[in-house]
Design a protein around this motif. Structure first.
Motif, PDB file in Angstrom:
ATOM      1  N   ASP B 118      85.374  29.461  91.794  1.00 38.60           N
ATOM      2  CA  ASP B 118      86.494  29.755  90.893  1.00 38.60           C
ATOM      3  C   ASP B 118      85.932  29.983  89.490  1.00 38.60           C
ATOM      4  OD1 ASP B 118      89.813  28.773  90.614  1.00 38.60           O
ATOM      5  OD2 ASP B 118      88.578  29.142  88.851  1.00 38.60           O
ATOM      6  N   MET B 119      86.033  31.213  89.023  1.00 34.60           N
ATOM      7  CA  MET B 119      85.370  31.576  87.774  1.00 34.60           C
ATOM      8  C   MET B 119      85.937  30.836  86.556  1.00 34.60           C
ATOM      9  SD  MET B 119      83.122  33.328  89.004  1.00 34.60           S
ATOM     10  CE  MET B 119      82.206  34.014  87.646  1.00 34.60           C
ATOM     11  N   THR B 120      87.243  30.573  86.585  1.00 38.07           N
ATOM     12  CA  THR B 120      87.850  29.869  85.440  1.00 38.07           C
ATOM     13  C   THR B 120      87.324  28.435  85.365  1.00 38.07           C
ATOM     14  OG1 THR B 120      89.821  31.185  85.828  1.00 38.07           O
ATOM     15  CG2 THR B 120      90.039  29.349  84.293  1.00 38.07           C
ATOM     16  N   LEU B 121      87.332  27.775  86.512  1.00 35.63           N
ATOM     17  CA  LEU B 121      86.827  26.400  86.515  1.00 35.63           C
ATOM     18  C   LEU B 121      85.345  26.362  86.131  1.00 35.63           C
ATOM     19  CD1 LEU B 121      88.538  24.713  89.605  1.00 35.63           C
ATOM     20  CD2 LEU B 121      89.016  24.382  87.175  1.00 35.63           C
ATOM     21  N   ALA B 122      84.587  27.330  86.635  1.00 29.62           N
ATOM     22  CA  ALA B 122      83.159  27.376  86.309  1.00 29.62           C
ATOM     23  C   ALA B 122      82.959  27.550  84.797  1.00 29.62           C
ATOM     24  CB  ALA B 122      82.484  28.502  87.078  1.00 29.62           C
ATOM     25  N   ALA B 123      83.796  28.378  84.198  1.00 26.45           N
ATOM     26  CA  ALA B 123      83.669  28.630  82.748  1.00 26.45           C
ATOM     27  C   ALA B 123      84.044  27.394  81.931  1.00 26.45           C
ATOM     28  CB  ALA B 123      84.551  29.818  82.354  1.00 26.45           C
ATOM     29  N   ILE B 124      85.131  26.724  82.351  1.00 23.04           N
ATOM     30  CA  ILE B 124      85.527  25.497  81.624  1.00 23.04           C
ATOM     31  C   ILE B 124      84.404  24.456  81.748  1.00 23.04           C
ATOM     32  CG2 ILE B 124      87.216  23.611  81.457  1.00 23.04           C
ATOM     33  CD1 ILE B 124      89.314  25.512  82.691  1.00 23.04           C
ATOM     34  N   ALA B 125      83.846  24.358  82.949  1.00 20.37           N
ATOM     35  CA  ALA B 125      82.775  23.380  83.166  1.00 20.37           C
ATOM     36  C   ALA B 125      81.578  23.698  82.278  1.00 20.37           C
ATOM     37  CB  ALA B 125      82.365  23.375  84.641  1.00 20.37           C
ATOM     38  N   LYS B 126      81.244  24.957  82.220  1.00 16.99           N
ATOM     39  CA  LYS B 126      80.068  25.362  81.443  1.00 16.99           C
ATOM     40  C   LYS B 126      80.220  24.950  79.974  1.00 16.99           C
ATOM     41  CE  LYS B 126      76.934  29.099  80.695  1.00 16.99           C
ATOM     42  NZ  LYS B 126      76.811  30.436  80.210  1.00 16.99           N
ATOM     43  N   LYS B 127      81.395  25.209  79.442  1.00 19.16           N
ATOM     44  CA  LYS B 127      81.654  24.874  78.050  1.00 19.16           C
ATOM     45  C   LYS B 127      81.660  23.341  77.860  1.00 19.16           C
ATOM     46  CE  LYS B 127      85.181  25.285  74.497  1.00 19.16           C
ATOM     47  NZ  LYS B 127      85.844  23.982  74.646  1.00 19.16           N
TER      48      LYS B 127
END
Lengths: 318, 250
Positions: B118-127
């Protein structure tokens, strides 16, 4: 040092200030200059720290996530202001512990406005709009005050304060344009914060004891009454714009002076709060003293750990 | 609506909301100005993360749902945070112990979530990883200072670790939504890093000269919305405005 030498130094010192040169921590300065600055800067730092409490009162109850984050960030800014004002004050040869002692013992003062309670969410708007608004008027001239470390701290403080002021006004706009309950909440907050905000600009000129010397050292550029007038002239149209009524039946535009005439300020109330008998003086002081005393073991632990670490390092080297 | 994804997101996000709220209570009352600023900072990071997750969850839910509906208008049984993060601010020892026990877990979780399909979750996690690495450094340093510092601080932080330990096993429990999301390559299998978690926690506690609690009895339920009595009071503050003045904008 002979009296003549001191007089000469003093004359040079005053001449430097008159030429708009900055006085720095290591420069010679008259004792009175040092003391006056410690008093004023520490009073300002204490106000930032005590000022965190009435707003902190609403962090857990902020009405939306966006407002909660903005309020937290604002209070964090105030803690930051406290931090660099204490640092500026320390350059004058006094320690943070001594400054805290003065606050906790009641010897040092802080802005009386923070002895009023924050009763509704609208108070977060009113504080930003009015209290920070009045603070900016007080503080902008200090960006060019004579003591370098204070002037530099103030440049940063003022930038952030004007952001806070807009944020507070924006809370008020939202309420004033909201439901009848929200509008009522906004009006009630204005009613309660208006007069104390006017008092924030200090006693009237004839009662102000420090004005003359402070003007000379550029700790002050305008008198209390001038600043108060400026605040009123700036704020009344902002209240009009969002349909709120300033709670002063004598408020009237004076065509000739191109300024607002306004009603009598209740100075008895002002002195009552200054002397420690406002609605929240005891709570505010109690909160600070409790935080400090209950934090003692934490600070001691940090110090002891740092010392142990250092001595272990020394042993390793040996 | 993809109920499993929605519940999965809330299962992560509610921890940030509730811990952020707990840290927010401290603002202005810290043991020093510097600690006060740092705790407010962590609180701000957590609320920032909460907003990203809830905004995403709001999109998944029916039209018109907002982040604030999710944050403020659920019933107590619908919050899915871990019991650990709702525990009260008893003293600075408890505050740092709670933070530390959560931060180690939070970072391990986010490092896996960053690999989500899930790209959104991956992005939130990254930040969030950047922020949480700082939180962990802060809390680990304080665990070491308090453990090693003076007798009083040692005892207080040991008491805190002992009393909070009972909530650590729940970190590795799986809900139905977790299982489905792991299956789909979206969710993180938390059981996989339990050993790593214990190893990391143990290393810091040992460095801090603290004992690892020996209890074998653990509490659970947060992930199913069965909380400790503390959460109700936290929610009454959190929800006060939205409940008293419904359907208004702020």
């Amino acid at each position: 040092m002979s009296e003549d030498q001191i007089k000469k130094l003093e004359a040079e010192f005053e001449a430097r200030i008159a030429r708009d040169e900055k006085i720095e921590a290591k420069d010679w300065m008259p004792e009175k200059y040092r003391k006056t600055h410690i008093r004023q800067i520490s009073q300002h730092a204490h106000s930032e720290i005590i000022g965190m409490l009435p707003e902190g009162n609403w962090i857990t109850r902020a009405p939306s996530l966006r407002r909660k984050v903005a309020l937290l960030a604002k209070i964090q800014d105030e803690a930051g202001h406290g931090l660099y004002l204490y640092s500026a004050c320390e350059t004058l040869g006094i320690s943070r512990e001594e400054l805290y002692d003065q606050l906790h013992s009641g010897k040092a003062k802080y802005s009386s406005i923070f002895n009023y309670p924050t009763l509704t969410w609208a108070d977060m708007g009113a504080i930003g709009w009015l209290v920070d608004g009045a603070a900016i008027i007080n503080q902008v001239p200090l960006c060019s005050t004579s003591y370098g470390p204070y002037a530099r701290a103030m440049i940063r403080v003022c930038k952030e304060e004007s952001f806070h002021q807009r944020q507070g006004y924006e809370i008020m706009i939202k309420l004033a344009n909201g439901t009848p309950e929200q509008k009522e909440m906004a009006q009630d907050a204005l009613n309660r914060w208006w007069w104390p905000s006017l008092m924030m600009l200090g006693p009237t000129d004839d009662k102000s004891v420090h004005t003359e010397q402070s003007m000379k050292w550029k700790l002050k550029r305008k008198t209390n009454d001038e600043l108060r007038q400026q605040f009123i002239d700036q704020t009344v149209p902002q209240a009009d714009l969002i349909g709120l009524t300033v709670p002063d039946p004598d408020l009237k535009w004076n065509e000739e002076r191109q300024s607002y005439d306004f009603g009598e300020i209740d100075w008895d109330e002002f002195w009552q709060v200054v002397k420690g008998h406002g609605p929240c003086n005891k709570e505010r002081m109690n909160a600070r003293v409790t935080a400090w005393e209950e934090g003692e073991w934490v600070r001691d632990a940090a110090m002891a750990h740092a010392e142990k670490k250092e001595s272990r390092k020394v042993k390793e080297v040996v | 609506m993809n109920t499993n994804l929605y519940n999965y997101i809330l299962g992560i996000a509610d921890n940030s909301l509730i811990l952020g709220q707990r840290l927010g209570e401290l603002c202005g009352h810290g043991p020093s100005l510097e600690i006060d600023i740092a705790c407010t900072n962590i609180s701000l990071d957590l609320f920032g993360q909460t907003r990203s997750y809830y905004q995403y969850a709001a999109k998944i839910k029916e039209e018109g749902t907002t982040e604030d509906d999710i944050a403020f208008l659920r019933r107590e049984r619908e919050y899915m945070n871990l019991l650990l993060v709702e525990q009260p601010n008893r003293d600075f020892g408890h505050i740092m112990a709670r933070q530390f026990l959560f931060d180690v877990y939070h970072l391990l979780l986010l490092q896996e979530l960053e690999k989500s399909r899930d790209m959104t979750l991956a992005a939130i996690a990254k930040k969030s990883i950047k922020e949480v690495s700082y939180h962990l450094r802060f809390s680990s340093d304080w665990i070491k200072r308090l453990g090693d510092g003076i007798e009083e601080s040692h005892q207080r932080v040991q008491t805190a670790i002992d009393s909070l330990w009972t909530y650590t096993d729940e970190l590795f429990h799986q809900t139905e939504a977790d299982k489905v999301m792991i299956e789909e390559g979206i969710g993180v299998d938390v059981t996989k890093f339990k050993d790593d978690y214990l190893k990391r926690v143990t290393a810091i506690l040992e460095e801090a000269t603290l004992k690892i609690p020996e209890t074998k009895w653990f509490q659970k339920g947060g992930k199913q919305g069965i909380h400790t009595e503390h959460l109700g009071y936290l929610l009454s503050d959190l929800q006060y405005m939205q409940r008293t003045y419904p359907n208004m904008e702020w």
